[in-house]
Scaffold this active site. Sequence first.
Site, short mmCIF file in Angstrom:
data_model
loop_
_atom_site.label_atom_id
_atom_site.label_comp_id
_atom_site.label_asym_id
_atom_site.label_seq_id
_atom_site.Cartn_x
_atom_site.Cartn_y
_atom_site.Cartn_z
N TYR A 57 42.57 -26.34 -25.89
CA TYR A 57 43.73 -26.26 -26.79
C TYR A 57 43.66 -25.00 -27.65
O TYR A 57 44.64 -24.26 -27.77
CB TYR A 57 43.79 -27.51 -27.66
CG TYR A 57 45.03 -27.60 -28.53
CD1 TYR A 57 46.30 -27.58 -27.97
CD2 TYR A 57 44.92 -27.73 -29.91
CE1 TYR A 57 47.43 -27.68 -28.75
CE2 TYR A 57 46.05 -27.83 -30.71
CZ TYR A 57 47.30 -27.80 -30.12
OH TYR A 57 48.43 -27.89 -30.92
N LYS A 75 46.38 -21.79 -27.48
CA LYS A 75 47.18 -21.38 -28.63
C LYS A 75 46.82 -19.96 -29.08
O LYS A 75 47.69 -19.21 -29.55
CB LYS A 75 47.02 -22.38 -29.77
CG LYS A 75 47.65 -23.75 -29.47
CD LYS A 75 49.12 -23.61 -29.09
CE LYS A 75 49.78 -24.97 -28.87
NZ LYS A 75 51.22 -24.86 -28.53
#
Length: 251
Positions: free
Chosen positions: A156, A160
């Site tokens: 994650y 990002k």
Amino acid sequence: MTDTIAVLTGASRGLGAGLARGLLRKGTRLITLARRPDAELQSLAAQHGVELEQIEVDLSDLQAAGEVAERVCASLPRDAKRYLLINNAGTVEPVASAAKLTDGAAINAAFTLNVSAVILLTARFVAAVQDLAADRRVLNISSGAGRNPNAGWGVYCATKAALDMYTRVLKLEQGNSGVRTVSLAPGIVDTGMQETIRASDPENFPALAKFQEYHATGKLAAPADVAARILAYLDRDDFGNTEIDDIRNYN
């Protein structure tokens, strides 16, 4: 003439559902991309006199993402005053320590949804509106996780961070006269993603107790409230001046 054409991904729940409802403004044509249609949104759009097109697509499927990006952007009307692309769809999974990130399919799906689909859709969008005398804006929903590491969030955080850097490159390429773009962290929002986080194995996600505490003490922001703040941010005259931003910097 349509004032605004807005393309929104991940519109079926959570923050995306809040953004979709906030975009139901007179003079707007809204195109949503999500895994499932939203019957309530369709009804609300009819009540507001807003043209709504809901497209069912799994953006974690790279081929499907590429095909829908091409189809949607090729059919955009060319006479609107403003064009918006909001890349909101995303996933926090897989959640695991670096040594346990061995599910290649899950890793690939996360990068496809969080990064590759954004790049494909944005490329088609930018090409479609490049020469139009209109206000053109791309908003990528990022996360503080792309700027601060969290144990268990290797995938994650990496996706990002990639999204933030991609946004910086797009701004560099477009300059001050092209498509304006921002990668915006929305803060900690009470969405399905937070439910997924709270269901994590504490061995894989050491910060689990902190996120459970956020929920228990009411520290999670309501999706509709955050959506309203994001849409107000999207309307700002200085949108794009700061390409890496956080909605919590604004009241």
